[in-house]
Structures are given as structure tokens and as C-alpha cells.
Design a protein around this motif. Structure first.
Motif, PDB file in Angstrom:
ATOM      1  N   ASN A 180      41.674 -21.859   9.442  1.00  0.00           N
ATOM      2  CA  ASN A 180      41.929 -22.964   8.524  1.00  0.00           C
ATOM      3  C   ASN A 180      43.237 -23.702   8.782  1.00  0.00           C
ATOM      4  O   ASN A 180      43.303 -24.928   8.681  1.00  0.00           O
ATOM      5  CB  ASN A 180      41.897 -22.462   7.081  1.00  0.00           C
ATOM      6  N   LYS A 181      44.290 -22.955   9.102  1.00  0.00           N
ATOM      7  CA  LYS A 181      45.575 -23.613   9.333  1.00  0.00           C
ATOM      8  C   LYS A 181      45.465 -24.638  10.458  1.00  0.00           C
ATOM      9  O   LYS A 181      46.059 -25.719  10.397  1.00  0.00           O
ATOM     10  CB  LYS A 181      46.654 -22.573   9.664  1.00  0.00           C
ATOM     11  N   GLY A 182      44.723 -24.281  11.487  1.00  0.00           N
ATOM     12  CA  GLY A 182      44.527 -25.213  12.590  1.00  0.00           C
ATOM     13  C   GLY A 182      43.599 -26.350  12.217  1.00  0.00           C
ATOM     14  O   GLY A 182      43.821 -27.499  12.610  1.00  0.00           O
ATOM     15  N   LEU A 183      42.546 -26.054  11.438  1.00  0.00           N
ATOM     16  CA  LEU A 183      41.589 -27.090  11.046  1.00  0.00           C
ATOM     17  C   LEU A 183      42.233 -28.137  10.149  1.00  0.00           C
ATOM     18  O   LEU A 183      41.940 -29.335  10.265  1.00  0.00           O
ATOM     19  CB  LEU A 183      40.396 -26.455  10.328  1.00  0.00           C
ATOM     20  N   TYR A 184      43.122 -27.714   9.247  1.00  0.00           N
ATOM     21  CA  TYR A 184      43.816 -28.673   8.386  1.00  0.00           C
ATOM     22  C   TYR A 184      44.611 -29.670   9.236  1.00  0.00           C
ATOM     23  O   TYR A 184      44.668 -30.868   8.930  1.00  0.00           O
ATOM     24  CB  TYR A 184      44.780 -27.957   7.437  1.00  0.00           C
ATOM     25  N   GLU A 185      45.228 -29.153  10.297  1.00  0.00           N
ATOM     26  CA  GLU A 185      46.021 -30.032  11.161  1.00  0.00           C
ATOM     27  C   GLU A 185      45.110 -30.898  12.041  1.00  0.00           C
ATOM     28  O   GLU A 185      45.411 -32.055  12.308  1.00  0.00           O
ATOM     29  CB  GLU A 185      46.950 -29.195  12.051  1.00  0.00           C
ATOM     30  N   TRP A 186      44.005 -30.329  12.481  1.00  0.00           N
ATOM     31  CA  TRP A 186      43.123 -31.021  13.420  1.00  0.00           C
ATOM     32  C   TRP A 186      42.460 -32.239  12.797  1.00  0.00           C
ATOM     33  O   TRP A 186      42.279 -33.263  13.463  1.00  0.00           O
ATOM     34  CB  TRP A 186      42.059 -30.050  13.929  1.00  0.00           C
ATOM     35  N   ILE A 187      42.064 -32.148  11.515  1.00  0.00           N
ATOM     36  CA  ILE A 187      41.366 -33.282  10.908  1.00  0.00           C
ATOM     37  C   ILE A 187      42.284 -34.468  10.671  1.00  0.00           C
ATOM     38  O   ILE A 187      41.802 -35.579  10.425  1.00  0.00           O
ATOM     39  CB  ILE A 187      40.672 -32.879   9.578  1.00  0.00           C
ATOM     40  N   GLY A 188      43.581 -34.252  10.759  1.00  0.00           N
ATOM     41  CA  GLY A 188      44.500 -35.376  10.626  1.00  0.00           C
ATOM     42  C   GLY A 188      44.680 -35.809   9.183  1.00  0.00           C
ATOM     43  O   GLY A 188      44.849 -34.990   8.294  1.00  0.00           O
ATOM     44  N   PHE A 189      44.636 -37.117   8.938  1.00  0.00           N
ATOM     45  CA  PHE A 189      44.855 -37.731   7.630  1.00  0.00           C
ATOM     46  C   PHE A 189      46.342 -37.691   7.249  1.00  0.00           C
ATOM     47  O   PHE A 189      47.130 -36.915   7.780  1.00  0.00           O
ATOM     48  CB  PHE A 189      44.007 -37.079   6.531  1.00  0.00           C
ATOM     49  N   LYS A 190      46.662 -38.524   6.299  1.00  0.00           N
ATOM     50  CA  LYS A 190      48.043 -38.663   5.834  1.00  0.00           C
ATOM     51  C   LYS A 190      48.429 -37.415   5.040  1.00  0.00           C
ATOM     52  O   LYS A 190      47.735 -37.027   4.096  1.00  0.00           O
ATOM     53  CB  LYS A 190      48.165 -39.917   4.976  1.00  0.00           C
TER      54      LYS A 190
END
Length: 319
Positions: A180-190
Motif C-alpha cells: 500500500n505505501k508504494g501504491l499510494y505514491e504510484w497513483i500520484g494525485f495532489k
């Protein structure tokens, strides 16, 4: 706005009731001001104690409580994904069930969401942690940020708030091996980061010991890059170069120094240790990737619903 507060529980009977009281008190104080409505979405991740019974009792007394009990322990990643799938709020906030994420932070996260941020992340300090834990954490972030395709920030926990579009994007990612930590960063967004002081668990024991933390770190590093595979190739090329250079040196010494002899025992042992070690490391790295592929191609569900008071979840059962 309507806020969905998502909390996963695994054998937290000692702290669950207190967590519910603290969260409800904070959210009730925000109704009519920061919030128009809210829901408490509790995920029982296959607990073996009285966690589920406590949640069921709370749900009968509080109509804002929705719960999903998974058929077994699928891990925090699976529990959070289940919560995201059935959350109905305009934004979903993920918090731990042991009160290490202070309820007093909720208004700050909601305010940041209203400023236009799709992801609001909590970043804790290392207050109260052992030096050994802090050292391993620092080592993990140093290694990951030199090898992974996304950048992680030391101290960013599972304390997050995601907008509806960020949640939908997160759910759309199909991989079985989730970090999850990586997925939160991967999806981007502000994104906005809110720092807070680390809180000590008030009751019960942590379910995330060193072994789980180590495996979680390996999963994260393997899931978000293929550099370890390239390192295997680089090790092989370096080893081959050293071996060829050694042969060339001995070949030259054989003709320039007729009396020179090579110790076969030393040479053999050195070669076996060097190349054997490199081969075992390389096989281990390949095994990690093959293992991930093995689980991905099975396409098994990320979670299975055992019991719930959510009608749609009763129909779906798997996700």
C-alpha cells in the motif's frame, strides 16, 4: 462532505471499545460543521478473539457502524482494500485500531481534503521507538529509495485520507501482491503531508513484529522494481571479469616465472565460495519474483467476506 473512517482490526478486543468511543466522539463533534455525515467502517481481519462479537454489538447500537468480517486473516492490505471497495463517503480515511493514530488529527485531514488535496498522509516521528527499530526503518527507506520506482518518505504510516477519485483509482489496481505505501505514491494525485507525534500503543500487543516487518519490506522492494534482477546480471559480469583476469594473470606468471606454482586447494575453495554465493543470491532473487508471478497468475480474490451488515458485501462475498 461525508467521511468514511476505515479501521482494520486483528485480535484487538482489549482496545476496540475504547477506539470506537474515541473515534465516535471526535466525529460527532464535527457533524454539522466540517462533516455533513460519516460512517465507521470496521474490518475484522479474521480475528480469533472476541473482536467480531464486540463489533457486532457496537453495530447494533450505532447505525453509523458498518462492518465486514473476513473469512480468515488476509493481512492489512486485503482488509484496507475491502474497506475501500465498500466505503460510501466522499473521502475515506484509514486509521489504525490501536489509537496510535490520534483521533484529534481527523479535523486536520478533513481540512486538507477541503483545500483540494486528493491524498492526505500522516508522517510520524520516531518518538518512543527503540534505536534498533529506527535503524532498520532508516535502512529500509534508504534501500527502497535507491531501488524502487517510487519514492517513500520515512515515517509515513497507513494514516491516510483519500478522495473518492483516489479511492477508485486505488481499487482499480489489480495486483494480488499489494504494497500500500508504494501504491499510494504510484497513483500520484495532489498530496499534503501532516506530521504528528508518534503514539505508544495503550493496550494489547503489536501484530506487526520484526519478521512481518522484514517480509513486508522485501515485498515492497520486489513489487516496485526489477533492479535486483539487473544486479544479478551485474554480479555475474563482475564475477566473470574477475575470473578471466585471474586466469590471465596466472597464465602470464606461468610463462614469466617457470618456478611458480598455483595452490589448487586455495584457488578451488575461493572459486566455489565466490561463485556459489553469487549463484545462491541470484537464485533467491529470481525465486522472489517467480513467487510473485505464481500468486498473480492464480488470480485469487484479495479477500473473502465471512460476515457483514453491508448488503452489497453480502452479495459479492469475494473481492
Amino acid at each position: 462532505m461525508k467521511l468514511s473512517l476505515l479501521i482494520t482490526f486483528f485480535n484487538e478486543e482489549k482496545i476496540l471499545t475504547r477506539t470506537h468511543i474515541e473515534m465516535s466522539k471526535q466525529l460527532d463533534s464535527m457533524l454539522g460543521k466540517e462533516l455533513s455525515d460519516y460512517e465507521l467502517l470496521y474490518i475484522d481481519d479474521g480475528s480469533s478473539d472476541a473482536t467480531l462479537k464486540l463489533i457486532e454489538g457496537i453495530a447494533t447500537e450505532n447505525s453509523k457502524v458498518r462492518y465486514i468480517s473476513l473469512s480468515r486473516n488476509f493481512g492489512r492490505e486485503g482488509g484496507i482494500l475491502a474497506g475501500f471497495k465498500y466505503a460510501t463517503g466522499d473521502a475515506v480515511m484509514v486509521m489504525d485500531g490501536d489509537l496510535q493514530h490520534p483521533p484529534s488529527l481527523i479535523p486536520k485531514f478533513v481540512a486538507a481534503y477541503k483545500e483540494g488535496y486528493d491524498i492526505v498522509s500522516g508522517q510520524r516521528d520516531r518518538t518512543g521507538e527503540s534505536k534498533l527499530s529506527s535503524l532498520f526503518a532508516k535502512l529500509f527507506y534508504d534501500v527502497s529509495n535507491h531501488s524502487m520506482d517510487v519514492k517513500l518518505t520515512d515515517g509515513k504510516s497507513e494514516l491516510r485520507l483519500l478522495s473518492r477519485r483516489a479511492v477508485e483509482t486505488f481499487i482499480a489496481l489489480p495486483e494480488y501482491n499489494r504494497f500500500n505505501k508504494g501504491l499510494y505514491e504510484w497513483i500520484g494525485f495532489k498530496e499534503k503531508v501532516i506530521k504528528y507525534k508518534n503514539q505508544v500503543r495503550v493496550a494489547g500487543k503489536s501484530k506487526f513484529g520484526f519478521k512481518k516487518s522484514f517480509n513486508y519490506a522485501i515485498q515492497g522492494i520486489v513489487s516496485f522494481n526489477d533492479k535486483p534482477l539487473r544486479v544479478c546480471v551485474q554480479f555475474g559480469l563482475v564475477s566473470l571479469s574477475i575470473a578471466l583476469l585471474y586466469l590471465l594473470v596466472e597464465f602470464i606468471r606461468y610463462f614469466t616465472n617457470p618456478g611458480h606454482t598455483v595452490s589448487g586447494y586455495f584457488t578451488t575453495i575461493a572459486a566455489v565460495i565466490l561463485f556459489g554465493g553469487i549463484q545462491l543470491i541470484s537464485i533467491g532473487i529470481l525465486g522472489e519474483y517467480i513467487g510473485k508471478i505464481y500468486y498473480e497468475v492464480k488470480r485469487r480474490p484479495h479477500f473473502i467476506v465471512g460476515e457483514t451488515n453491508i448488503e452489497q458485501a453480502k452479495k459479492d462475498r469475494v473481492g
